[in-house]
Design a protein around this motif. Structure first.
Motif, PDB file in Angstrom:
ATOM      1  N   GLU A  78     -32.438 109.997  43.998  1.00 38.55           N
ATOM      2  CA  GLU A  78     -31.895 109.173  43.296  1.00 38.55           C
ATOM      3  C   GLU A  78     -30.592 108.480  44.189  1.00 38.55           C
ATOM      4  OE1 GLU A  78     -31.377 108.769  39.200  1.00 38.55           O
ATOM      5  OE2 GLU A  78     -33.436 108.815  38.921  1.00 38.55           O
ATOM      6  N   ARG A  95     -31.330 101.336  46.601  1.00 38.82           N
ATOM      7  CA  ARG A  95     -30.753 102.244  47.353  1.00 38.82           C
ATOM      8  C   ARG A  95     -30.076 101.778  48.445  1.00 38.82           C
ATOM      9  NH1 ARG A  95     -30.566 108.050  48.230  1.00 38.82           N
ATOM     10  NH2 ARG A  95     -29.470 108.518  49.933  1.00 38.82           N
ATOM     11  N   LEU A 135     -26.012 101.585  49.038  1.00 39.25           N
ATOM     12  CA  LEU A 135     -25.123 102.300  49.952  1.00 39.25           C
ATOM     13  C   LEU A 135     -24.725 101.614  51.112  1.00 39.25           C
ATOM     14  CD1 LEU A 135     -27.235 105.773  50.123  1.00 39.25           C
ATOM     15  CD2 LEU A 135     -25.636 104.919  48.322  1.00 39.25           C
ATOM     16  N   LEU A 185     -28.173 100.766  39.524  1.00 38.41           N
ATOM     17  CA  LEU A 185     -28.201 102.240  39.505  1.00 38.41           C
ATOM     18  C   LEU A 185     -29.426 102.698  38.364  1.00 38.41           C
ATOM     19  CD1 LEU A 185     -25.020 103.646  40.572  1.00 38.41           C
ATOM     20  CD2 LEU A 185     -27.187 104.272  41.670  1.00 38.41           C
ATOM     21  N   ARG A 212     -33.284 103.984  38.130  1.00 42.46           N
ATOM     22  CA  ARG A 212     -33.808 105.070  37.767  1.00 42.46           C
ATOM     23  C   ARG A 212     -34.587 104.785  36.589  1.00 42.46           C
ATOM     24  NH1 ARG A 212     -28.669 106.950  36.260  1.00 42.46           N
ATOM     25  NH2 ARG A 212     -28.772 107.754  38.501  1.00 42.46           N
ATOM     26  N   PHE A 234     -29.515 112.526  39.643  1.00 49.67           N
ATOM     27  CA  PHE A 234     -30.055 111.877  38.565  1.00 49.67           C
ATOM     28  C   PHE A 234     -28.896 111.578  37.728  1.00 49.67           C
ATOM     29  CE2 PHE A 234     -32.316 112.255  34.427  1.00 49.67           C
ATOM     30  CZ  PHE A 234     -33.379 111.302  34.561  1.00 49.67           C
ATOM     31  N   ALA A 243     -25.025 111.850  38.354  1.00 47.20           N
ATOM     32  CA  ALA A 243     -24.304 111.246  39.224  1.00 47.20           C
ATOM     33  C   ALA A 243     -23.617 109.849  38.751  1.00 47.20           C
ATOM     34  CB  ALA A 243     -25.224 111.024  40.484  1.00 47.20           C
ATOM     35  N   GLU A 290     -19.503 107.450  50.481  1.00 47.74           N
ATOM     36  CA  GLU A 290     -18.632 108.532  51.199  1.00 47.74           C
ATOM     37  C   GLU A 290     -17.380 107.811  51.993  1.00 47.74           C
ATOM     38  OE1 GLU A 290     -22.794 110.757  52.392  1.00 47.74           O
ATOM     39  OE2 GLU A 290     -21.796 109.361  53.851  1.00 47.74           O
TER      40      GLU A 290
HETATM   41  P1  TYD Z   1     -26.613 110.959  48.529  1.00 47.22           P
HETATM   42  O1  TYD Z   1     -27.378 111.587  47.417  1.00 47.22           O
HETATM   43  O2  TYD Z   1     -25.348 112.084  49.028  1.00 47.22           O
HETATM   44  O3  TYD Z   1     -27.518 111.106  49.659  1.00 47.22           O
HETATM   45  P2  TYD Z   1     -27.231 111.335  51.451  1.00 47.22           P
HETATM   46  O4  TYD Z   1     -27.193 112.780  51.357  1.00 47.22           O
HETATM   47  O5  TYD Z   1     -28.336 110.791  52.085  1.00 47.22           O
HETATM   48  O6  TYD Z   1     -26.152 110.805  51.635  1.00 47.22           O
HETATM   49  O7  TYD Z   1     -26.161 109.567  48.552  1.00 47.22           O
HETATM   50  C1  TYD Z   1     -26.265 108.802  47.386  1.00 47.22           C
HETATM   51  C2  TYD Z   1     -24.884 108.134  46.937  1.00 47.22           C
HETATM   52  O8  TYD Z   1     -25.195 107.310  45.814  1.00 47.22           O
HETATM   53  C3  TYD Z   1     -23.852 109.538  46.563  1.00 47.22           C
HETATM   54  O9  TYD Z   1     -22.780 108.989  47.433  1.00 47.22           O
HETATM   55  C4  TYD Z   1     -23.707 109.273  45.164  1.00 47.22           C
HETATM   56  C5  TYD Z   1     -24.169 107.971  44.848  1.00 47.22           C
HETATM   57  N1  TYD Z   1     -24.821 107.463  43.538  1.00 47.22           N
HETATM   58  C6  TYD Z   1     -23.840 107.051  42.533  1.00 47.22           C
HETATM   59  O10 TYD Z   1     -22.793 106.598  42.729  1.00 47.22           O
HETATM   60  N2  TYD Z   1     -24.496 106.916  41.288  1.00 47.22           N
HETATM   61  C7  TYD Z   1     -25.808 107.473  40.947  1.00 47.22           C
HETATM   62  O11 TYD Z   1     -25.975 107.394  39.686  1.00 47.22           O
HETATM   63  C8  TYD Z   1     -26.440 107.973  41.976  1.00 47.22           C
HETATM   64  C9  TYD Z   1     -27.966 108.478  41.722  1.00 47.22           C
HETATM   65  C10 TYD Z   1     -25.950 108.102  43.195  1.00 47.22           C
END
Ligand code: TYD
Length: 207
Positions: free
Chosen positions: A39, A50, A54, A69, A73, A96, A99, A155
């Motif tokens: 997710e 996604r 991102l 999000l 989900r 899930f 996060a 990130e």
């Molecule tokens: P991540 O799982 O870290 O994937 P990768 O390893 O490919 O970078 O990336 C998903 C990003 O989405 C991570 O920075 C956290 C964010 N995120 C949220 O902010 N809220 C959420 O509910 C979820 C599922 C992810």
């Protein structure tokens, strides 16, 4: 033997992905049919969301981000997670709802009660049986990230943001017994031994 739902969580750069193959192999060796998913994502629609979520150039409010999000989900639960569990397969999801509490709640400051409303709405009682929380100090995670890849929209957030995300994860871990907190600043083998012990425990419970 009821199937199990396992989730992996942690701040960006905590090393979650490094352990995914190990978990895959561990479960396969024991003949446990498992669906691996993530997710945001896991379905065609959710993977499209996604990409939007991102992309560093996406301009979105906190409320809309959170709703997107949870829309992803909802689709993921309905089309992948519930059908897999109903068919007797285990499910391992790379992130899930925790996060959302950690990133949108802790990191961005959205009230936990508002996130809980959406969580109740889409989950309808579905909860992970085990949540592996890969925990490292924020500075270590930031160094790891900088060394390995180009950074997505989350990130790129400042160190303070990731610090708040980490605190929110740890607060949830203290609240819910389904969490297993792994000190992910250690060598990979040490973390793996802990993961294996926890998975064994889950398997034993079923027998
Ligand atoms: P991540 O799982 O870290 O994937 P990768 O390893 O490919 O970078 O990336 C998903 C990003 O989405 C991570 O920075 C956290 C964010 N995120 C949220 O902010 N809220 C959420 O509910 C979820 C599922 C992810």
């Amino acid at each position: 033997m009821p199937p199990r739902f396992i989730t992996l969580e942690g701040i960006d750069g905590a090393g979650k992905s490094s352990h995914l193959d190990f978990i895959r192999q561990w479960l396969a060796e024991r003949g446990i049919e498992t669906v691996f998913t993530r997710e945001p994502g896991g379905t065609d629609l959710a993977e499209k969301l996604r990409a939007l979520l991102l992309a560093p150039d996406t301009d979105v409010s906190l409320e809309t981000e959170t709703l997107l999000l949870f829309a992803a989900r909802q689709d993921h639960i309905q089309r992948v997670i519930r059908p897999a569990l109903a068919a007797g397969r285990w499910v391992v999801s790379d992130r899930f709802t925790d996060a959302s509490f950690a990133y949108q709640g802790g990191g961005r400051g959205l009230a936990g009660e508002r996130i809980a409303v959406l969580a109740d709405w889409v989950q309808q009682g579905l909860e992970p049986d085990l949540t592996l929380l890969f925990d490292v100090p924020t500075d270590v995670a930031q160094e790891r990230m900088a060394a390995t890849r180009s950074l997505d929209r989350f990130e790129r957030e400042a160190r303070d943001f990731h610090e708040r995300v980490r605190e929110a994860y740890l607060a949830r871990a203290a609240q819910y017994p389904r969490f297993c907190v792994l000190d992910s600043s250690r060598a990979l083998e040490a973390v793996r031994a802990d993961i294996a012990a926890r998975l064994s425990g889950l398997l034993m419970e079923q027998r």
